[in-house]
Design a protein around this motif. Structure first.
Motif, PDB file in Angstrom:
ATOM      1  N   ARG A 107       0.647  -1.136  -0.149  1.00  0.00           N
ATOM      2  CA  ARG A 107      -0.004   0.034  -0.297  1.00  0.00           C
ATOM      3  C   ARG A 107       0.789   1.165   0.041  1.00  0.00           C
ATOM      4  O   ARG A 107       0.247   2.248  -0.141  1.00  0.00           O
ATOM      5  N   THR A 108       2.303   1.086   0.253  1.00  0.00           N
ATOM      6  CA  THR A 108       3.191   2.409   0.359  1.00  0.00           C
ATOM      7  C   THR A 108       4.340   2.025  -0.503  1.00  0.00           C
ATOM      8  O   THR A 108       4.665   0.957  -0.783  1.00  0.00           O
ATOM      9  N   VAL A 109       4.715   3.068  -1.154  1.00  0.00           N
ATOM     10  CA  VAL A 109       6.227   2.994  -1.849  1.00  0.00           C
ATOM     11  C   VAL A 109       7.088   3.656  -1.089  1.00  0.00           C
ATOM     12  O   VAL A 109       6.802   4.410   0.022  1.00  0.00           O
ATOM     13  N   SER A 110       8.516   3.595  -1.318  1.00  0.00           N
ATOM     14  CA  SER A 110       9.636   4.309  -0.711  1.00  0.00           C
ATOM     15  C   SER A 110       9.372   5.643  -0.926  1.00  0.00           C
ATOM     16  O   SER A 110       9.319   6.081  -2.149  1.00  0.00           O
ATOM     17  N   PRO A 111      10.121   6.422  -0.259  1.00  0.00           N
ATOM     18  CA  PRO A 111      10.058   8.000  -0.322  1.00  0.00           C
ATOM     19  C   PRO A 111      10.938   8.128  -1.452  1.00  0.00           C
ATOM     20  O   PRO A 111      10.591   9.105  -2.147  1.00  0.00           O
ATOM     21  N   ALA A 112      12.013   7.438  -1.963  1.00  0.00           N
ATOM     22  CA  ALA A 112      12.814   7.667  -2.996  1.00  0.00           C
ATOM     23  C   ALA A 112      11.894   7.693  -4.374  1.00  0.00           C
ATOM     24  O   ALA A 112      11.894   8.261  -5.309  1.00  0.00           O
ATOM     25  N   LEU A 113      11.148   6.665  -4.372  1.00  0.00           N
ATOM     26  CA  LEU A 113      10.203   6.374  -5.336  1.00  0.00           C
ATOM     27  C   LEU A 113       8.972   7.303  -5.790  1.00  0.00           C
ATOM     28  O   LEU A 113       8.819   7.797  -6.756  1.00  0.00           O
ATOM     29  N   ALA A 114       8.660   7.651  -4.482  1.00  0.00           N
ATOM     30  CA  ALA A 114       7.424   8.687  -4.638  1.00  0.00           C
ATOM     31  C   ALA A 114       8.206  10.224  -5.057  1.00  0.00           C
ATOM     32  O   ALA A 114       7.437  10.854  -5.808  1.00  0.00           O
ATOM     33  N   ALA A 115       9.468  10.529  -4.568  1.00  0.00           N
ATOM     34  CA  ALA A 115       9.964  11.641  -5.092  1.00  0.00           C
ATOM     35  C   ALA A 115      10.193  11.441  -6.670  1.00  0.00           C
ATOM     36  O   ALA A 115      10.057  12.358  -7.436  1.00  0.00           O
ATOM     37  N   ARG A 116      10.544  10.262  -7.402  1.00  0.00           N
ATOM     38  CA  ARG A 116      10.877  10.041  -8.736  1.00  0.00           C
ATOM     39  C   ARG A 116       9.516  10.158  -9.295  1.00  0.00           C
ATOM     40  O   ARG A 116       9.330  10.573 -10.508  1.00  0.00           O
ATOM     41  N   PHE A 117       8.693   9.469  -8.624  1.00  0.00           N
ATOM     42  CA  PHE A 117       7.217   9.789  -9.472  1.00  0.00           C
ATOM     43  C   PHE A 117       6.934  11.163  -9.542  1.00  0.00           C
ATOM     44  O   PHE A 117       6.124  11.512 -10.641  1.00  0.00           O
ATOM     45  N   LYS A 118       6.799  11.959  -8.481  1.00  0.00           N
ATOM     46  CA  LYS A 118       6.355  13.153  -8.420  1.00  0.00           C
ATOM     47  C   LYS A 118       7.191  14.023  -9.629  1.00  0.00           C
ATOM     48  O   LYS A 118       6.755  14.965 -10.495  1.00  0.00           O
ATOM     49  N   ALA A 119       8.508  13.783  -9.742  1.00  0.00           N
ATOM     50  CA  ALA A 119       9.287  14.786 -10.698  1.00  0.00           C
ATOM     51  C   ALA A 119       9.085  14.502 -11.916  1.00  0.00           C
ATOM     52  O   ALA A 119       8.874  15.299 -12.783  1.00  0.00           O
ATOM     53  N   THR A 120       8.910  13.192 -12.184  1.00  0.00           N
ATOM     54  CA  THR A 120       8.721  12.602 -13.622  1.00  0.00           C
ATOM     55  C   THR A 120       7.338  12.963 -14.318  1.00  0.00           C
ATOM     56  O   THR A 120       7.096  13.328 -15.378  1.00  0.00           O
ATOM     57  N   ALA A 121       6.264  12.740 -13.099  1.00  0.00           N
ATOM     58  CA  ALA A 121       5.034  13.325 -13.470  1.00  0.00           C
ATOM     59  C   ALA A 121       4.779  14.787 -13.732  1.00  0.00           C
ATOM     60  O   ALA A 121       4.339  15.198 -14.853  1.00  0.00           O
ATOM     61  N   GLN A 122       5.491  15.842 -13.207  1.00  0.00           N
ATOM     62  CA  GLN A 122       5.758  17.074 -13.641  1.00  0.00           C
ATOM     63  C   GLN A 122       6.116  17.112 -14.802  1.00  0.00           C
ATOM     64  O   GLN A 122       5.646  18.084 -15.807  1.00  0.00           O
ATOM     65  N   THR A 123       7.220  16.461 -15.427  1.00  0.00           N
ATOM     66  CA  THR A 123       7.556  16.443 -16.790  1.00  0.00           C
ATOM     67  C   THR A 123       6.779  15.926 -17.808  1.00  0.00           C
ATOM     68  O   THR A 123       6.483  16.874 -18.932  1.00  0.00           O
ATOM     69  N   VAL A 124       5.817  14.908 -17.579  1.00  0.00           N
ATOM     70  CA  VAL A 124       5.062  14.500 -18.534  1.00  0.00           C
ATOM     71  C   VAL A 124       3.880  15.349 -18.582  1.00  0.00           C
ATOM     72  O   VAL A 124       3.006  15.538 -19.814  1.00  0.00           O
ATOM     73  N   ILE A 125       3.484  15.928 -17.621  1.00  0.00           N
ATOM     74  CA  ILE A 125       2.256  16.770 -17.428  1.00  0.00           C
ATOM     75  C   ILE A 125       2.518  18.009 -18.418  1.00  0.00           C
ATOM     76  O   ILE A 125       1.661  18.483 -19.111  1.00  0.00           O
ATOM     77  N   ALA A 126       3.745  18.456 -18.238  1.00  0.00           N
ATOM     78  CA  ALA A 126       4.012  19.793 -18.744  1.00  0.00           C
ATOM     79  C   ALA A 126       4.156  19.580 -20.300  1.00  0.00           C
ATOM     80  O   ALA A 126       3.437  20.352 -21.049  1.00  0.00           O
ATOM     81  N   GLU A 127       4.594  18.314 -20.618  1.00  0.00           N
ATOM     82  CA  GLU A 127       4.486  17.837 -22.237  1.00  0.00           C
ATOM     83  C   GLU A 127       3.067  17.742 -22.740  1.00  0.00           C
ATOM     84  O   GLU A 127       2.903  18.199 -23.788  1.00  0.00           O
ATOM     85  N   TRP A 128       2.235  17.195 -21.968  1.00  0.00           N
ATOM     86  CA  TRP A 128       0.700  16.980 -22.233  1.00  0.00           C
ATOM     87  C   TRP A 128       0.266  18.632 -22.359  1.00  0.00           C
ATOM     88  O   TRP A 128      -0.650  18.793 -23.206  1.00  0.00           O
ATOM     89  N   GLU A 129       0.581  19.522 -21.389  1.00  0.00           N
ATOM     90  CA  GLU A 129       0.105  20.744 -21.351  1.00  0.00           C
ATOM     91  C   GLU A 129       0.516  21.681 -22.866  1.00  0.00           C
ATOM     92  O   GLU A 129      -0.288  22.346 -23.440  1.00  0.00           O
ATOM     93  N   ALA A 130       1.849  21.122 -23.196  1.00  0.00           N
ATOM     94  CA  ALA A 130       2.287  21.721 -24.681  1.00  0.00           C
ATOM     95  C   ALA A 130       1.545  21.218 -25.712  1.00  0.00           C
ATOM     96  O   ALA A 130       1.192  22.194 -26.411  1.00  0.00           O
TER      97      ALA A 130
END
Length: 318
Positions: free
Chosen positions: A276-299
């Motif tokens: 039910r939970t992921v490591s803090p390191a993976l959560a941080a990677r998810f957040k950073a990578t999501a911001q990138t792909v969302i920015a690409e979607w906005e473009a």
């Protein structure tokens, strides 16, 4: 029933429909509700023939065109699979945007008129949405660290998910559910990004005994009808269909939380482990990578997409 010209208005304003979808699980429940409500409201004049699991011959990403051309009267398509046709269809499956069912519904309510406008350009009308529980990772073990995710050969359901998982080091590919069992059996795919609902319907636990809850996104299926067939119906029939659609949509959204609990229960009954939970390191990677792909979607989506997301973020105080 012939999938070609399957919505056949008569002089009485009746309709007959073969309703196509590639997936079972939550979708077939929503279509059964729609069929039941439609028959009840139209009395002896209504008939909806559900065809899940691509039995119509069209996979989810092919259904938008099939309905537009009248080869199917109706279809229920996972929105992300038709993202190549319009970036707006990727909205509901943007990673880590909607944190819960309430936020997913808010995002849909803001976007509903935009979906209908885009669909009109494909000669069809939106009838209702079906929300899927949050996507997680089905795999042979827990996918709760960056290292574990990077080792996956994972099936995704849209380009956004593919880009995110590839950026995390996984080998990600878009694979239809119709083609998935053979690839799981051969080992070509060893993980699946999917909700517990879709996975439970497909009995993925036969191949992948572990589910990691990452609360990735709550994607939508959109049920649409060919606009020519719709316009041929009389107003009384249209109103009855719209009432059935509204009832179906309301019941599906209301049942969402209960579906999640039932899916987890089914998983455990079939010997699955759930993280039910992921490591803090993976959560941080998810957040950073999501911001990138969302920015690409906005473009790609332009002003319309950016404004929709801005309105959503303001509405949930982000």
């Amino acid at each position: 029933m012939n999938p070609i010209d399957t919505w056949a208005p008569s002089q009485k304003g009746s309709f007959c429909d073969t309703h196509s979808s590639e997936r079972s699980g939550g979708w077939i429940k929503s279509d059964a509700i729609f069929a039941e409500a439609g028959v009840r409201l139209l009395e002896s004049y209504g008939n909806v023939d559900p065809q899940p699991d691509a039995k119509s011959g069209f996979k989810s990403r092919e259904q938008l065109k099939a309905v537009a051309e009248g080869k199917l009267a109706m279809a229920s398509s996972v929105a992300g699979t038709i993202g190549d046709d319009s970036a707006l269809f990727l909205l509901s499956s943007l990673p880590f945007v909607a944190a819960n069912a309430g936020e997913a519904r808010r995002l849909y309510d803001l976007a509903k008129a935009h979906y209908d406008a885009v669909l009109k350009g494909f000669n069809q009308k939106l009838l209702y949405s079906t929300p899927w529980p949050a996507s997680g990772i089905w795999a042979r073990g827990a996918a709760d660290t960056p290292e574990a995710v990077a080792k996956l050969k994972i099936r995704t359901y849209d380009k956004t998910g593919t880009e995110l998982m590839n950026a995390l080091g996984a080998k990600a590919s878009l694979v239809s559910f119709a083609d998935l069992p053979a690839k799981l059996k051969s080992g070509e795919i060893d993980a699946v990004l999917s909700s517990g609902d879709g996975g439970a319907g497909r009995k993925l636990w036969e191949y992948l005994p572990h589910f990691t809850d990452i609360n990735y996104a709550m994607p939508l299926s959109l049920t649409t009808v060919n606009l020519d067939a719709w316009n041929a119906l009389d107003s009384a029939t249209q109103n009855a269909v719209l009432e059935a659609a509204a009832e179906t949509e309301a019941r599906q959204w209301q049942a969402l939380e209960g579906r999640i609990a039932k899916n987890y229960e089914r998983m455990r009954e079939n010997g699955m482990a759930i993280t039910r939970t992921v490591s803090p390191a993976l959560a941080a990677r998810f957040k950073a990578t999501a911001q990138t792909v969302i920015a690409e979607w906005e473009a790609k989506s332009g002003v319309e997409g950016r404004e929709l997301l801005d309105r959503f973020r303001k509405s949930v105080a982000r």
